[in-house]
Design an enzyme around this catalytic site. Sequence first.
Site, PDB file in Angstrom:
ATOM      1  N   THR A  87       0.880  -1.180   0.000  1.00 55.32           N
ATOM      2  CA  THR A  87       0.000   0.000   0.000  1.00 55.32           C
ATOM      3  C   THR A  87       0.917   1.231   0.000  1.00 55.32           C
ATOM      4  O   THR A  87       1.030   1.936   0.999  1.00 55.32           O
ATOM      5  CB  THR A  87      -0.920   0.014   1.248  1.00 55.32           C
ATOM      6  OG1 THR A  87      -0.110  -0.202   2.418  1.00 55.32           O
ATOM      7  CG2 THR A  87      -1.992  -1.044   1.169  1.00 55.32           C
ATOM      8  N   THR A 122      -1.267  -2.358   5.807  1.00 57.70           N
ATOM      9  CA  THR A 122      -1.699  -1.131   6.485  1.00 57.70           C
ATOM     10  C   THR A 122      -2.574  -0.344   5.516  1.00 57.70           C
ATOM     11  O   THR A 122      -2.090   0.128   4.487  1.00 57.70           O
ATOM     12  CB  THR A 122      -0.469  -0.309   6.902  1.00 57.70           C
ATOM     13  OG1 THR A 122       0.352  -1.165   7.686  1.00 57.70           O
ATOM     14  CG2 THR A 122      -0.849   0.915   7.693  1.00 57.70           C
ATOM     15  N   GLU A 147      -0.957  -5.770  11.069  1.00 62.40           N
ATOM     16  CA  GLU A 147       0.298  -6.433  11.422  1.00 62.40           C
ATOM     17  C   GLU A 147       1.199  -5.432  12.149  1.00 62.40           C
ATOM     18  O   GLU A 147       1.268  -4.282  11.758  1.00 62.40           O
ATOM     19  CB  GLU A 147       0.959  -6.902  10.111  1.00 62.40           C
ATOM     20  CG  GLU A 147       2.281  -7.571  10.284  1.00 62.40           C
ATOM     21  CD  GLU A 147       2.202  -8.713  11.253  1.00 62.40           C
ATOM     22  OE1 GLU A 147       1.461  -9.659  10.998  1.00 62.40           O
ATOM     23  OE2 GLU A 147       2.881  -8.643  12.300  1.00 62.40           O
ATOM     24  N   CYS A 256       7.735   1.854   6.333  1.00 65.71           N
ATOM     25  CA  CYS A 256       6.477   2.069   7.062  1.00 65.71           C
ATOM     26  C   CYS A 256       6.316   3.476   7.657  1.00 65.71           C
ATOM     27  O   CYS A 256       5.346   4.160   7.339  1.00 65.71           O
ATOM     28  CB  CYS A 256       6.353   1.030   8.170  1.00 65.71           C
ATOM     29  SG  CYS A 256       6.487  -0.640   7.530  1.00 65.71           S
ATOM     30  N   LYS A 259       5.817   6.476   5.191  1.00 68.03           N
ATOM     31  CA  LYS A 259       4.564   6.330   4.441  1.00 68.03           C
ATOM     32  C   LYS A 259       3.349   6.479   5.366  1.00 68.03           C
ATOM     33  O   LYS A 259       2.396   7.195   5.056  1.00 68.03           O
ATOM     34  CB  LYS A 259       4.591   4.941   3.790  1.00 68.03           C
ATOM     35  CG  LYS A 259       3.281   4.379   3.318  1.00 68.03           C
ATOM     36  CD  LYS A 259       3.483   3.028   2.628  1.00 68.03           C
ATOM     37  CE  LYS A 259       3.557   1.846   3.570  1.00 68.03           C
ATOM     38  NZ  LYS A 259       2.288   1.415   4.157  1.00 68.03           N
ATOM     39  N   ARG A 324      14.663   0.629   1.495  1.00 64.96           N
ATOM     40  CA  ARG A 324      13.599   1.607   1.220  1.00 64.96           C
ATOM     41  C   ARG A 324      13.613   2.750   2.239  1.00 64.96           C
ATOM     42  O   ARG A 324      13.704   2.518   3.431  1.00 64.96           O
ATOM     43  CB  ARG A 324      12.231   0.913   1.221  1.00 64.96           C
ATOM     44  CG  ARG A 324      12.024   0.047  -0.005  1.00 64.96           C
ATOM     45  CD  ARG A 324      10.723  -0.689   0.046  1.00 64.96           C
ATOM     46  NE  ARG A 324      10.713  -1.743   1.058  1.00 64.96           N
ATOM     47  CZ  ARG A 324       9.656  -2.479   1.363  1.00 64.96           C
ATOM     48  NH1 ARG A 324       8.515  -2.278   0.741  1.00 64.96           N
ATOM     49  NH2 ARG A 324       9.724  -3.415   2.279  1.00 64.96           N
TER      50      ARG A 324
HETATM   51  C1  UGA Z   1       7.740  -0.411  12.026  1.00 67.61           C
HETATM   52  C2  UGA Z   1       7.066  -0.679  13.378  1.00 67.61           C
HETATM   53  O1  UGA Z   1       8.054  -0.707  14.413  1.00 67.61           O
HETATM   54  C3  UGA Z   1       6.316  -2.011  13.361  1.00 67.61           C
HETATM   55  O2  UGA Z   1       5.627  -2.182  14.585  1.00 67.61           O
HETATM   56  C4  UGA Z   1       5.314  -1.974  12.203  1.00 67.61           C
HETATM   57  O3  UGA Z   1       4.607  -3.209  12.099  1.00 67.61           O
HETATM   58  C5  UGA Z   1       6.057  -1.736  10.897  1.00 67.61           C
HETATM   59  O4  UGA Z   1       6.749  -0.468  10.990  1.00 67.61           O
HETATM   60  C6  UGA Z   1       5.043  -1.697   9.795  1.00 67.61           C
HETATM   61  O5  UGA Z   1       4.170  -0.826   9.799  1.00 67.61           O
HETATM   62  O6  UGA Z   1       5.015  -2.625   8.965  1.00 67.61           O
HETATM   63  P1  UGA Z   1      10.008  -1.227  10.811  1.00 67.61           P
HETATM   64  O7  UGA Z   1       9.708  -0.168   9.811  1.00 67.61           O
HETATM   65  O8  UGA Z   1      10.357  -2.600  10.359  1.00 67.61           O
HETATM   66  O9  UGA Z   1       8.743  -1.405  11.818  1.00 67.61           O
HETATM   67  O10 UGA Z   1      11.252  -0.741  11.663  1.00 67.61           O
HETATM   68  P2  UGA Z   1      11.491  -0.065  13.100  1.00 67.61           P
HETATM   69  O11 UGA Z   1      12.334  -0.977  13.906  1.00 67.61           O
HETATM   70  O12 UGA Z   1      10.250   0.431  13.693  1.00 67.61           O
HETATM   71  O13 UGA Z   1      12.408   1.186  12.677  1.00 67.61           O
HETATM   72  C7  UGA Z   1      11.880   2.269  11.924  1.00 67.61           C
HETATM   73  C8  UGA Z   1      12.901   3.382  11.855  1.00 67.61           C
HETATM   74  O14 UGA Z   1      13.082   3.999  13.128  1.00 67.61           O
HETATM   75  C9  UGA Z   1      14.299   2.947  11.414  1.00 67.61           C
HETATM   76  O15 UGA Z   1      14.815   3.915  10.539  1.00 67.61           O
HETATM   77  C10 UGA Z   1      15.090   2.906  12.711  1.00 67.61           C
HETATM   78  O16 UGA Z   1      16.465   3.064  12.552  1.00 67.61           O
HETATM   79  C11 UGA Z   1      14.465   4.069  13.463  1.00 67.61           C
HETATM   80  N1  UGA Z   1      14.628   3.990  14.914  1.00 67.61           N
HETATM   81  C12 UGA Z   1      13.999   3.014  15.619  1.00 67.61           C
HETATM   82  C13 UGA Z   1      15.381   4.945  15.573  1.00 67.61           C
HETATM   83  O17 UGA Z   1      15.956   5.855  14.944  1.00 67.61           O
HETATM   84  N2  UGA Z   1      15.477   4.895  16.923  1.00 67.61           N
HETATM   85  C14 UGA Z   1      14.852   3.931  17.668  1.00 67.61           C
HETATM   86  O18 UGA Z   1      14.975   3.962  18.917  1.00 67.61           O
HETATM   87  C15 UGA Z   1      14.104   2.968  17.006  1.00 67.61           C
END
Ligand code: UGA
Length: 427
Positions: A87, A122, A147, A256, A259, A324
């Site tokens: 999406t 989503t 999810e 995620c 977006k 991405r």
């Molecule tokens: C995120 C959510 O955490 C999931 O719960 C959700 O299901 C998913 O999106 C989704 O909608 O499908 P994700 O994108 O895989 O998961 O990765 P994250 O671990 O959440 O990290 C996202 C971003 O935040 C990364 O760039 C990461 O480096 C950054 N981040 C994360 C930080 O800069 N500091 C932090 O303390 C944690």
Amino acid sequence: MAKIGVIGAGYVGIATAICFSYLGNDVVCADIVEEKIDKLNRGEMPILEEGMGELLSQGLAKGSLKFVMGAANAARQREFVFLCVPTPSTDTGTVDMSYIQKAAQEIAPVLEPGSIVVTKSTVPVGSTVFVQQFLARDDISVVSNPEFLKEGSALHDTLHPDRIVIGSSDTSAAMRIKELYKDIYAPVLITDSASAEVIKYASNAFLAAKISFANAVANLCEAVDADVKDVLLAMGYDRRIGFDFLRPGPGWGGSCFPKDTKALVCIGAEAGYEFALLKGIIAANREQLERVIEKINLALGGEMEGKTVALLGLTFKANTDDLRESPAIAVAEQLLLRNVVVQAYDPTVEDRSSMLSAGIQICSSAYEASKDAHLLVIMTEWGEFYKLDYNKVKELMMYPCIVDTRNLLDPDAVKRLGFSYVGMGRK
Ligand code: UGA
């Protein structure tokens, strides 16, 4: 044993298919990319996810898991069909629902009467109702079941979720979905579909806000000469705040958060609510990236043109091979625009140079990337960057200088080796 169809073999679809098969169900998963389907049927994972390859092989060996081409082939004779298609964002930030629409229209003629279609992607508020309209079948129920897995820990997050959310106006359909998760130990919240859809966006937006808050505190610490590590540690001990998602960095990225935050602003605007707070968070994330560029500029003495930067990490975070919306790529692109030579290394990027902006030189090790560099920039918190031989790195570099956007290294330790070090909010 339930008969489950999964449409879409991306991060969410693969995790859903493999985990439902592991939980004892009969699963067929469809995609439109033949190469991916062949790979999965051979037991090869197209994405980097710890532990998932083993469960894939088990499912294939048991015969309870198979991958097929085309949505209709995963929807025939199934009791449940999970929509896990992309999406993406449109240019205006709204959600492109065309994949959902196409999948719904493809499966509609072959669905078993009484089966349940589940939206796991989503999707904007109201989508569960749209899917019902796309299907144009009044003998099929549609349920929202968002999810919450994180890339890099998809298996763990799917089998040990913090909660399971089920949204539907059809109570018996919701109960049948709840039954599918009976072997997973987690609170189950049953609500209406619009609320389930908001839960997903609001959760991602809150997590993005939490990270942006940590980034802002780091920036403040720099201004007042405090140390963000101690500040956030002490804040995290307050159980109302907690330690998770409080690590400062170059700004959040991935497929995620960027977006979904934009989409939630649009969802609010279309419904007459201006989500000003969330707009501010998105703007703060853009500024965070600009701060990183400025740190690099200062570390290079205010003159970037012609300099060489060793960029460590290209994925949007560690333990995934996903590029991405990666802040590392955004930084690399900004540096290239300023005629900086970018020597990049990432443990998961070897032959994917075609997916990257022209000009990023892909190296085969952090040491190769460091050669003759005026500056080393850590963009992704890969464990191997912590363990590098920094004496060797120093010898290879033109100048011993590090910008650590993840606060991965111990500043005192690298300074003792003779590096100048710039972190995020470090003293
Ligand atoms: C995120 C959510 O955490 C999931 O719960 C959700 O299901 C998913 O999106 C989704 O909608 O499908 P994700 O994108 O895989 O998961 O990765 P994250 O671990 O959440 O990290 C996202 C971003 O935040 C990364 O760039 C990461 O480096 C950054 N981040 C994360 C930080 O800069 N500091 C932090 O303390 C944690």
